[in-house]
Scaffold this motif. Structure first.
Motif, short mmCIF file in Angstrom:
data_model
loop_
_atom_site.label_atom_id
_atom_site.label_comp_id
_atom_site.label_asym_id
_atom_site.label_seq_id
_atom_site.Cartn_x
_atom_site.Cartn_y
_atom_site.Cartn_z
N GLU A 246 -7.71 2.10 3.31
CA GLU A 246 -8.05 1.77 4.69
C GLU A 246 -9.48 1.24 4.80
OE1 GLU A 246 -8.60 4.35 8.68
OE2 GLU A 246 -6.70 4.67 7.61
N GLU A 247 -10.40 1.88 4.10
CA GLU A 247 -11.81 1.51 4.22
C GLU A 247 -12.20 0.30 3.39
OE1 GLU A 247 -13.99 5.06 3.24
OE2 GLU A 247 -13.41 6.06 5.10
N LYS A 248 -11.60 0.14 2.21
CA LYS A 248 -12.04 -0.93 1.30
C LYS A 248 -10.98 -1.99 1.03
CE LYS A 248 -15.52 1.69 -1.12
NZ LYS A 248 -16.18 1.90 -2.39
N ILE B 104 0.29 4.42 -2.55
CA ILE B 104 0.03 5.80 -2.10
C ILE B 104 1.11 6.75 -2.61
CG2 ILE B 104 -0.11 7.30 -0.06
CD1 ILE B 104 -1.25 4.75 1.44
N ASP C 164 0.82 -1.22 0.00
CA ASP C 164 0.00 0.00 0.00
C ASP C 164 0.85 1.27 0.00
OD1 ASP C 164 -2.19 -1.66 0.00
OD2 ASP C 164 -2.80 -1.21 2.06
N ASP D 217 -5.60 6.87 -2.98
CA ASP D 217 -6.16 7.48 -1.78
C ASP D 217 -6.03 6.52 -0.59
OD1 ASP D 217 -7.84 8.51 0.24
OD2 ASP D 217 -9.29 9.27 -1.21
N ALA D 218 -5.29 6.95 0.44
CA ALA D 218 -5.07 6.13 1.62
C ALA D 218 -6.37 5.78 2.33
CB ALA D 218 -4.12 6.85 2.59
N THR D 219 -7.34 6.68 2.29
CA THR D 219 -8.63 6.42 2.93
C THR D 219 -9.35 5.26 2.25
OG1 THR D 219 -8.78 8.77 3.47
CG2 THR D 219 -10.80 7.49 3.66
N VAL D 220 -9.30 5.21 0.93
CA VAL D 220 -9.93 4.11 0.19
C VAL D 220 -9.24 2.80 0.55
CG1 VAL D 220 -10.39 3.13 -2.10
CG2 VAL D 220 -10.71 5.57 -1.71
#
Length: 170
Positions: A72-74, A61, A57, A67-70
């Motif tokens: 993390e979430e998915k 990034i 990851d 996107d780090a949020t994507v």
């Protein structure tokens, strides 16, 4: 590389030559196999600029702008990440097109929600991407061969569509 892949690679080569366009790759689980398929055709240096192997990851990034949020979430194994990898490769390597792959080739790494054999493939430009999910587990080597072939076929179809639309606007 199997016979089918070589035929697809030659068709891609011919279209990229005719269109005077470039391509790059952003690969995670396929580890460079898509790039290998592209460069199997002599003269690939005219249209293939390079590839980024983003196995973790952190590289997705930092080098591809995923996107780090994507992540993390998915997780890294989702359509959004595959599409963002295409955009990131086009930007980072200054190419017209890119092909991306992210997934769990096996034998480990999967989960109940995203089982081993789940691989997201995407290709396109910075403005437009198409993607497919491969979800079959035949063992690591076969999973990677299937993903590579499907990625190449998807890109060939995308290129043909672009070539046709370029002819229509002329």
């Amino acid at each position: 590389m199997d016979f089918e892949s070589k035929i697809i690679s030659r068709e891609i080569s011919q279209l990229l030559w005719e269109m005077e366009k470039t391509v790059s790759t952003a690969e995670s689980c396929t580890g460079g196999r898509i790039a290998e398929a592209i460069i199997s055709v002599p003269g690939a240096s005219k249209y293939f600029k390079g590839g980024i192997i983003s196995y973790v990851d952190e590289i997705k990034i930092s080098l591809l702008g995923v996107d780090a949020t994507v992540l993390e979430e998915k997780s890294a194994v989702c359509e959004e990440v595959a599409n963002q990898m295409v955009v990131g490769a086009c930007k980072a390597l200054n190419t017209d097109y890119a092909i991306a792959a992210t997934g769990y080739a096996g034998p480990g790494g999967g989960s109940k929600d995203i089982p081993v054999g789940t691989i997201w493939l995407a290709c396109g430009t910075m403005e437009r991407q198409v993607s497919i999910m491969v979800q079959e587990d035949h063992g690591r080597d076969i999973n990677l061969a299937i993903a590579t072939n499907k990625a190449m076929q998807m890109f060939l179809d995308f290129l043909k569509s672009d070539a046709d639309s370029m002819k229509e606007t002329v």
